[in-house]
Design a protein around this motif. Structure first.
Motif, PDB file in Angstrom:
ATOM      1  N   PHE A   1       0.851  -1.194   0.000  1.00 13.04           N
ATOM      2  CA  PHE A   1       0.000   0.000   0.000  1.00 13.04           C
ATOM      3  C   PHE A   1       0.879   1.232   0.000  1.00 13.04           C
ATOM      4  CE2 PHE A   1      -2.723  -3.239   1.878  1.00 13.04           C
ATOM      5  CZ  PHE A   1      -3.871  -3.081   1.122  1.00 13.04           C
TER       6      PHE A   1
ATOM      7  N   LEU B   1       0.879   4.907   1.268  1.00 12.14           N
ATOM      8  CA  LEU B   1       0.110   5.745   2.202  1.00 12.14           C
ATOM      9  C   LEU B   1       0.289   7.206   1.803  1.00 12.14           C
ATOM     10  CD1 LEU B   1       1.000   3.811   5.487  1.00 12.14           C
ATOM     11  CD2 LEU B   1      -0.885   3.413   3.887  1.00 12.14           C
TER      12      LEU B   1
ATOM     13  N   LEU C   1       3.812   0.455   2.372  1.00 10.77           N
ATOM     14  CA  LEU C   1       3.555  -0.578   3.373  1.00 10.77           C
ATOM     15  C   LEU C   1       3.479  -1.929   2.642  1.00 10.77           C
ATOM     16  CD1 LEU C   1       2.749  -1.128   6.402  1.00 10.77           C
ATOM     17  CD2 LEU C   1       0.393  -1.034   5.590  1.00 10.77           C
TER      18      LEU C   1
ATOM     19  N   SER D   1      -2.983 -12.134  12.183  1.00 11.15           N
ATOM     20  CA  SER D   1      -3.737 -10.922  11.860  1.00 11.15           C
ATOM     21  C   SER D   1      -2.792  -9.907  11.223  1.00 11.15           C
ATOM     22  CB  SER D   1      -4.309 -10.371  13.170  1.00 11.15           C
ATOM     23  OG  SER D   1      -4.908  -9.145  12.942  1.00 11.15           O
ATOM     24  N   GLY D   2      -3.204  -9.349  10.105  1.00 15.28           N
ATOM     25  CA  GLY D   2      -2.374  -8.360   9.413  1.00 15.28           C
ATOM     26  C   GLY D   2      -1.435  -8.963   8.387  1.00 15.28           C
TER      27      GLY D   2
ATOM     28  N   HIS E   1     -11.391 -17.986  10.411  1.00 15.06           N
ATOM     29  CA  HIS E   1     -10.645 -17.903  11.666  1.00 15.06           C
ATOM     30  C   HIS E   1     -10.986 -19.053  12.608  1.00 15.06           C
ATOM     31  CE1 HIS E   1      -9.252 -13.474  11.335  1.00 15.06           C
ATOM     32  NE2 HIS E   1      -8.429 -14.318  10.796  1.00 15.06           N
TER      33      HIS E   1
HETATM   34  N1  LIG Z   1      -6.670   0.066   2.170  1.00 10.92           N
HETATM   35  C1  LIG Z   1      -5.553  -0.057   2.901  1.00 10.92           C
HETATM   36  N2  LIG Z   1      -4.676   0.967   3.018  1.00 10.92           N
HETATM   37  C2  LIG Z   1      -3.550   0.838   3.739  1.00 10.92           C
HETATM   38  N3  LIG Z   1      -3.195  -0.281   4.394  1.00 10.92           N
HETATM   39  C3  LIG Z   1      -4.029  -1.334   4.318  1.00 10.92           C
HETATM   40  C4  LIG Z   1      -5.255  -1.275   3.572  1.00 10.92           C
HETATM   41  N4  LIG Z   1      -5.875  -2.476   3.687  1.00 10.92           N
HETATM   42  C5  LIG Z   1      -5.074  -3.245   4.470  1.00 10.92           C
HETATM   43  N5  LIG Z   1      -3.974  -2.557   4.850  1.00 10.92           N
HETATM   44  C6  LIG Z   1      -2.857  -3.068   5.676  1.00 10.92           C
HETATM   45  O1  LIG Z   1      -2.409  -4.281   5.093  1.00 10.92           O
HETATM   46  C7  LIG Z   1      -2.068  -5.225   6.108  1.00 10.92           C
HETATM   47  C8  LIG Z   1      -2.845  -6.514   5.866  1.00 10.92           C
HETATM   48  O2  LIG Z   1      -4.211  -6.295   6.163  1.00 10.92           O
HETATM   49  P1  LIG Z   1      -5.311  -7.409   5.912  1.00 10.92           P
HETATM   50  O3  LIG Z   1      -6.625  -6.875   6.361  1.00 10.92           O
HETATM   51  O4  LIG Z   1      -5.188  -7.904   4.512  1.00 10.92           O
HETATM   52  O5  LIG Z   1      -4.795  -8.563   6.903  1.00 10.92           O
HETATM   53  P2  LIG Z   1      -5.520  -9.883   7.419  1.00 10.92           P
HETATM   54  O6  LIG Z   1      -4.490 -10.966   7.386  1.00 10.92           O
HETATM   55  O7  LIG Z   1      -6.765 -10.126   6.628  1.00 10.92           O
HETATM   56  O8  LIG Z   1      -5.859  -9.482   8.909  1.00 10.92           O
HETATM   57  P3  LIG Z   1      -7.022  -9.977   9.931  1.00 10.92           P
HETATM   58  O9  LIG Z   1      -6.782 -11.449  10.160  1.00 10.92           O
HETATM   59  O10 LIG Z   1      -6.758  -9.169  11.153  1.00 10.92           O
HETATM   60  O11 LIG Z   1      -8.346  -9.676   9.284  1.00 10.92           O
HETATM   61  C9  LIG Z   1      -2.383  -4.564   7.448  1.00 10.92           C
HETATM   62  O12 LIG Z   1      -1.161  -4.100   7.997  1.00 10.92           O
HETATM   63  C10 LIG Z   1      -3.306  -3.414   7.080  1.00 10.92           C
HETATM   64  O13 LIG Z   1      -3.121  -2.321   7.938  1.00 10.92           O
END
Ligand SMILES: Nc1ncnc2c1ncn2[C@@H]1O[C@H](COP(=O)(O)OP(=O)(O)OP(=O)(O)O)[C@@H](O)[C@H]1O
Length: 231
Positions: free
Chosen positions: A15, A17, A25, A47-48, A211
């Motif tokens: 991403f 920012l 990111l 998560s994340g 999950h």
């Molecule tokens: N639109 C966005 N803009 C900026 N950063 C983003 C965006 N969407 C997700 N992120 C970042 O990308 C990373 C991955 O997020 P994502 O939601 O895909 O993870 P996840 O594995 O599905 O998490 P969870 O299990 O908590 O739902 C995180 O650090 C999040 O902050």
């Protein structure tokens, strides 16, 4: 072995920012995956780690930073990452279903019509579409007194059941599921497990985030751990 229904090669997402001076990111890189008819691939990782972002890249909601996504659409292989917006809409209507974590509520549209809408897009008449929508809502234990109400005021679990019915009713051959059971009680979780297994049994290729480990064990035929693709 049957042909893949969906394939990603070298997929990466980072991403930018813009509100923070264009800071990058990075989330994942070099993801290769394939899913075939009848398979259910579970995305895992902390998560994340990027599970939801990966699903959004596969659906085309997020543009991937690198790599390609292809799908089998109307018997032909289509490079979704290079497709025209018109083709992407056709793929979503006919081939690629997506159940997001949250229902996007449309003001004033009753739950029954929210669920019937994907069938209407496929040309099904209003009466039949509503009848089939009602059958899905009944299967998902949504009380009939809610069917004529817009879902805006529904509970989290009620909204999610409308969302699942809306996302699965068109029976597309590929389904992306982002935590479909997250706010459901045990009885409704069991219904959704059955629905996913029935989708695979009819030949759908499923990629999902689950999950709940019991749910994952009950539906997954394979796993992809996103921890392996961190950048
Ligand atoms: N639109 C966005 N803009 C900026 N950063 C983003 C965006 N969407 C997700 N992120 C970042 O990308 C990373 C991955 O997020 P994502 O939601 O895909 O993870 P996840 O594995 O599905 O998490 P969870 O299990 O908590 O739902 C995180 O650090 C999040 O902050």
């Amino acid at each position: 072995m049957t042909n893949p229904m969906l394939e990603a090669r070298g997929l990466a997402k980072s991403f930018t920012l813009h509100g923070r001076g264009g800071v990058q990111l990075p989330v994942f890189a070099d993801v290769d995956l394939q899913v075939r008819s009848g398979e259910c691939l579970a995305l895992t990782g902390r998560s994340g780690s990027g599970k939801s972002s990966l699903l959004r890249c596969l659906y085309g909601n997020y543009a991937a930073s690198a790599g390609e996504v292809g799908v089998r659409h109307q018997g032909e292989w289509l490079a979704l990452s290079k497709a025209q917006p018109r083709e992407v809409l056709a793929v979503r209507r006919d081939t690629l279903g997506y159940v997001s974590q949250f229902l996007r509520v449309i003001p004033r549209v009753p739950a029954l019509d929210v669920v019937a809408q994907p069938l209407r897009q496929l040309g099904v008449g209003i009466e039949e579409a509503r009848e089939r929508a009602g059958a899905w809502l009944a299967r998902l234990n949504l009380h009939p007194r809610l069917w004529q109400l817009p879902p805006a005021t529904f509970s989290g679990g009620e909204q999610q059941r409308v969302n699942i019915a809306h996302g699965m009713i068109a029976a597309q051959p590929i389904l992306l599921l982002d935590e479909p059971t997250a706010s459901l009680d045990a009885a409704n979780r069991a219904v959704v497990v059955d629905l996913i297994r029935e989708a695979c049994a009819r030949g759908a290729a499923v990629i999902g985030i689950f999950h709940d480990e019991e749910v994952r064990d009950a539906v997954a035929t394979g796993r992809l751990d996103l921890e392996a693709f961190r950048t």
